[in-house]
Design an enzyme around this catalytic site. Structure first.
Site, PDB file in Angstrom:
ATOM      1  N   HIS A   5      38.511 -61.525 -12.484  1.00 20.02           N
ATOM      2  CA  HIS A   5      38.670 -62.770 -13.245  1.00 20.02           C
ATOM      3  C   HIS A   5      39.721 -62.577 -14.309  1.00 20.02           C
ATOM      4  O   HIS A   5      39.827 -61.480 -14.881  1.00 20.02           O
ATOM      5  CB  HIS A   5      37.336 -63.172 -13.899  1.00 20.02           C
TER       6      HIS A   5
ATOM      7  N   ASP B 238      31.874 -67.018  -7.870  1.00 24.36           N
ATOM      8  CA  ASP B 238      31.962 -67.368  -6.450  1.00 24.36           C
ATOM      9  C   ASP B 238      31.328 -66.333  -5.527  1.00 24.36           C
ATOM     10  O   ASP B 238      31.167 -66.588  -4.336  1.00 24.36           O
ATOM     11  CB  ASP B 238      33.443 -67.547  -6.046  1.00 24.36           C
TER      12      ASP B 238
HETATM   13  N1  CMC Z   1      40.475 -57.373  -5.256  1.00 29.79           N
HETATM   14  C1  CMC Z   1      41.306 -56.323  -5.379  1.00 29.79           C
HETATM   15  N2  CMC Z   1      42.115 -56.130  -6.439  1.00 29.79           N
HETATM   16  C2  CMC Z   1      42.091 -57.060  -7.403  1.00 29.79           C
HETATM   17  C3  CMC Z   1      41.255 -58.187  -7.327  1.00 29.79           C
HETATM   18  C4  CMC Z   1      40.409 -58.320  -6.213  1.00 29.79           C
HETATM   19  N3  CMC Z   1      39.591 -59.369  -6.091  1.00 29.79           N
HETATM   20  N4  CMC Z   1      41.440 -58.948  -8.424  1.00 29.79           N
HETATM   21  C5  CMC Z   1      42.370 -58.335  -9.156  1.00 29.79           C
HETATM   22  N5  CMC Z   1      42.765 -57.185  -8.549  1.00 29.79           N
HETATM   23  C6  CMC Z   1      43.712 -56.183  -9.065  1.00 29.79           C
HETATM   24  C7  CMC Z   1      45.153 -56.646  -8.902  1.00 29.79           C
HETATM   25  O1  CMC Z   1      45.686 -56.247  -7.678  1.00 29.79           O
HETATM   26  C8  CMC Z   1      45.803 -55.972 -10.086  1.00 29.79           C
HETATM   27  O2  CMC Z   1      45.958 -54.617  -9.758  1.00 29.79           O
HETATM   28  P1  CMC Z   1      47.234 -53.777 -10.363  1.00 29.79           P
HETATM   29  O3  CMC Z   1      47.028 -53.746 -11.845  1.00 29.79           O
HETATM   30  O4  CMC Z   1      47.132 -52.445  -9.717  1.00 29.79           O
HETATM   31  O5  CMC Z   1      48.470 -54.536  -9.961  1.00 29.79           O
HETATM   32  C9  CMC Z   1      44.732 -56.019 -11.179  1.00 29.79           C
HETATM   33  O6  CMC Z   1      43.482 -56.065 -10.469  1.00 29.79           O
HETATM   34  C10 CMC Z   1      44.837 -57.237 -12.086  1.00 29.79           C
HETATM   35  O7  CMC Z   1      44.806 -58.398 -11.256  1.00 29.79           O
HETATM   36  P2  CMC Z   1      45.665 -59.715 -11.483  1.00 29.79           P
HETATM   37  O8  CMC Z   1      46.051 -60.271 -10.167  1.00 29.79           O
HETATM   38  O9  CMC Z   1      46.756 -59.427 -12.487  1.00 29.79           O
HETATM   39  O10 CMC Z   1      44.582 -60.631 -12.185  1.00 29.79           O
HETATM   40  P3  CMC Z   1      44.678 -62.169 -12.436  1.00 29.79           P
HETATM   41  O11 CMC Z   1      44.004 -62.421 -13.724  1.00 29.79           O
HETATM   42  O12 CMC Z   1      46.093 -62.650 -12.303  1.00 29.79           O
HETATM   43  O13 CMC Z   1      43.835 -62.796 -11.224  1.00 29.79           O
HETATM   44  C11 CMC Z   1      42.005 -63.563  -9.944  1.00 29.79           C
HETATM   45  C12 CMC Z   1      42.518 -63.221 -11.347  1.00 29.79           C
HETATM   46  C13 CMC Z   1      40.623 -64.192 -10.079  1.00 29.79           C
HETATM   47  C14 CMC Z   1      42.955 -64.565  -9.278  1.00 29.79           C
HETATM   48  C15 CMC Z   1      41.927 -62.257  -9.102  1.00 29.79           C
HETATM   49  O14 CMC Z   1      41.001 -61.365  -9.694  1.00 29.79           O
HETATM   50  C16 CMC Z   1      41.553 -62.519  -7.645  1.00 29.79           C
HETATM   51  O15 CMC Z   1      42.431 -62.786  -6.831  1.00 29.79           O
HETATM   52  N6  CMC Z   1      40.230 -62.474  -7.295  1.00 29.79           N
HETATM   53  C17 CMC Z   1      39.801 -62.832  -5.957  1.00 29.79           C
HETATM   54  C18 CMC Z   1      39.712 -64.350  -5.830  1.00 29.79           C
HETATM   55  C19 CMC Z   1      38.510 -64.914  -6.545  1.00 29.79           C
HETATM   56  O16 CMC Z   1      37.403 -64.399  -6.431  1.00 29.79           O
HETATM   57  N7  CMC Z   1      38.732 -66.024  -7.271  1.00 29.79           N
HETATM   58  C20 CMC Z   1      37.671 -66.716  -8.005  1.00 29.79           C
HETATM   59  C21 CMC Z   1      37.857 -66.610  -9.486  1.00 29.79           C
HETATM   60  S1  CMC Z   1      36.376 -67.069 -10.410  1.00 29.79           S
HETATM   61  C22 CMC Z   1      36.148 -68.756 -10.121  1.00 29.79           C
HETATM   62  C23 CMC Z   1      37.261 -69.593 -10.623  1.00 29.79           C
HETATM   63  O17 CMC Z   1      37.433 -69.732 -11.807  1.00 29.79           O
HETATM   64  O18 CMC Z   1      37.942 -70.163  -9.773  1.00 29.79           O
END
Ligand code: CMC
Length: 432
Positions: A309, A366
């Protein structure tokens, strides 16, 4: 309103000059540099893709404490509201700023009933969608269509109660109708006799040939699940609603855009993706290790859906509540879902894995909602619709707050241009 901290001013040194930036502090102690005058003062912008460090507005609706794993709606912990309130009460709280009295709740419920049906002409729209249309596509198109059936939404002085209740009530009806359409069954009309969530379950699962009794345990679970989704700061869909609203677009158009933003798999669409991921693991013989390895592999675009998140760097408080609701629903319906076992194994293994620990990736809301919805009988492609139904009061409240905000301007970020500085024009017959 935020306060300008008396003692603190940040200083930016650029081009041999020092520019003072006021520091604002909110009620939760969060600080932000006020950069509104930066361009005029220093001809420099700030660069922040994904807006991870950008405060886009002041809001009194919800507060997410990502370090402590706390979520407040108008100051109330979400745990208290899910335990003691109905979704309709929480919707009222978000939109009006205070929990309703008996009289206010009755008026609100009466309005919800009065506006629950959809216009007969709109009903004919459902026939034209292909059978396999995703209900989120139907939902968004129907919501924007409401603005042509209720053009008074364009009037600045339209009673927000009417517009809000119309949307809250009709979205539920549209959601249930789109499901009935997808399975080729006749629609079930809303009933004045039933509460908001009971009505929704009845419209979803009743049928002309088989009596359906609304189960109070499932009604409570539905209320709780919707409350958990009701608002969540400036998330992607809420920011979209505000962005569209900032151009002067009406409430229905703004919410339609929010629904489309929610649909994406990184946002509300994740609940559907989680079930697809868990089903994939089940089909492949139940190994969660491969899913974890793929999620960690930077050459593989797959992520662990339902994990991570932007704000929470600890447990998402909503995930813990959903896990409990899941068990209650399963006990009630006497179901055992192998996907729940897979989900729990996946959660345990991911939490013990240094990759997830170092990045502070925990289950989000989720992760378990899909399992709860499945046990209640909802098909997978309705999951994100349920998220939209829950998030709606938040979108309405945020849209309304935007309209009343004296600082609000049309949303218009800048960019760093990376295109050519000069292109030489050639007539079409001289182009290679
Ligand atoms: N699986 C594997 N790696 C992950 C995941 C994941 N679900 N989420 C983040 N990471 C890693 C990402 O690759 C990055 O690694 P590195 O630092 O080595 O490059 C690090 O963690 C930081 O991630 P980010 O992409 O910079 O984080 P963000 O804040 O931009 O993204 C997110 C947040 C929710 C989009 C992401 O965690 C994700 O894609 N999660 C899976 C989709 C999901 O479950 N979404 C629902 C969110 S909660 C309900 C809502 O509000 O919609």
């Amino acid at each position: 309103m935020t306060n300008e901290t008396k003692s603190q001013t940040a200083e930016l040194r650029l081009d041999g000059r020092t520019i003072a930036l006021p520091v604002l502090e909110d009620n939760a102690g969060c600080r932000a540099l006020d950069i509104r005058g930066l361009w005029k003062e220093a001809q420099v912008y700030t660069y922040d893709p994904g807006f991870g460090c950008t405060v886009s507005c002041q809001s009194a609706i919800s507060h997410v404490d990502g370090e402590k794993g706390r979520l407040l709606y108008r100051g109330y912990p979400v745990e208290v509201l899910t335990e003691h309130c109905t979704f309709v009460e929480v919707a009222y709280l978000l939109i009006h700023g205070a929990l309703p009295t008996h009289a206010q709740a009755e008026r609100f419920s009466a309005l919800l009933n009065r506006h629950s049906m959809i216009h007969e002409d709109m009903r004919t729209f459902f026939r034209r969608y292909p059978e396999r249309a995703h209900p989120m596509a139907v939902l968004s198109a129907m919501v924007v269509s409401l603005s042509s059936f209720y053009p008074e939404v364009e009037q600045a002085d339209e009673d927000i109660d009417i517009a809000a209740t119309r949307l809250l009530s009709k979205l539920r009806t549209i959601a249930a109708f789109s499901y009935k359409k997808s399975i080729g069954e006749p629609i079930i009309q809303p009933s004045y006799k039933l509460s908001y969530c009971a009505n929704f379950l009845n419209m979803m699962f009743n049928s002309p040939v088989e009596d359906y009794t609304v189960d109070p345990v499932l009604v409570r679970a539905m209320n709780q699940l919707l409350i958990l989704h009701a608002d969540h700061g400036q998330n992607c869909s809420t920011s979209t609603v505000r962005m569209v609203g900032s151009s002067g677009a009406n409430l229905y158009a703004s919410v339609c855009a929010g629904i489309c933003a929610l649909w994406g798999p990184l946002h509300g669409g994740a609940n559907q993706e989680v079930i697809e991921m868990l089903s994939g693991i089940q089909r492949e013989g139940g190994s969660v290790d491969q899913a974890i390895a793929q999620a960690k592999d930077k050459t593989n675009p797959r992520r662990l859906m339902g994990f991570g998140h932007r704000i929470y760097k600890t447990f998402d408080p909503r995930a813990a509540i959903v896990k409990k609701i899941c068990r209650e629903i399963m006990t009630r319906v006497g179901a055992k879902d192998p996907l729940l076992d897979i989900a729990m194994e996946l959660e345990a293994k991911a939490l013990a894995d240094p990759y997830f620990a170092e990045r502070k990736l925990y289950p989000n809301v989720d992760f378990y909602t899909g399992i709860a919805y499945r046990a209640m009988g909802f098909p997978t492609d309705m999951f994100t619709v349920l998220f939209a139904l829950g998030r709606l009061p938040g979108w309405i409240a945020q849209w309304q707050e935007l309209k009343r905000d004296p600082h609000q301007r049309i949303g218009r970020p800048q960019q760093l241009y990376t295109g050519p500085a000069h292109s030489t024009f050639r007539p079409i017959d001289q182009r290679a």
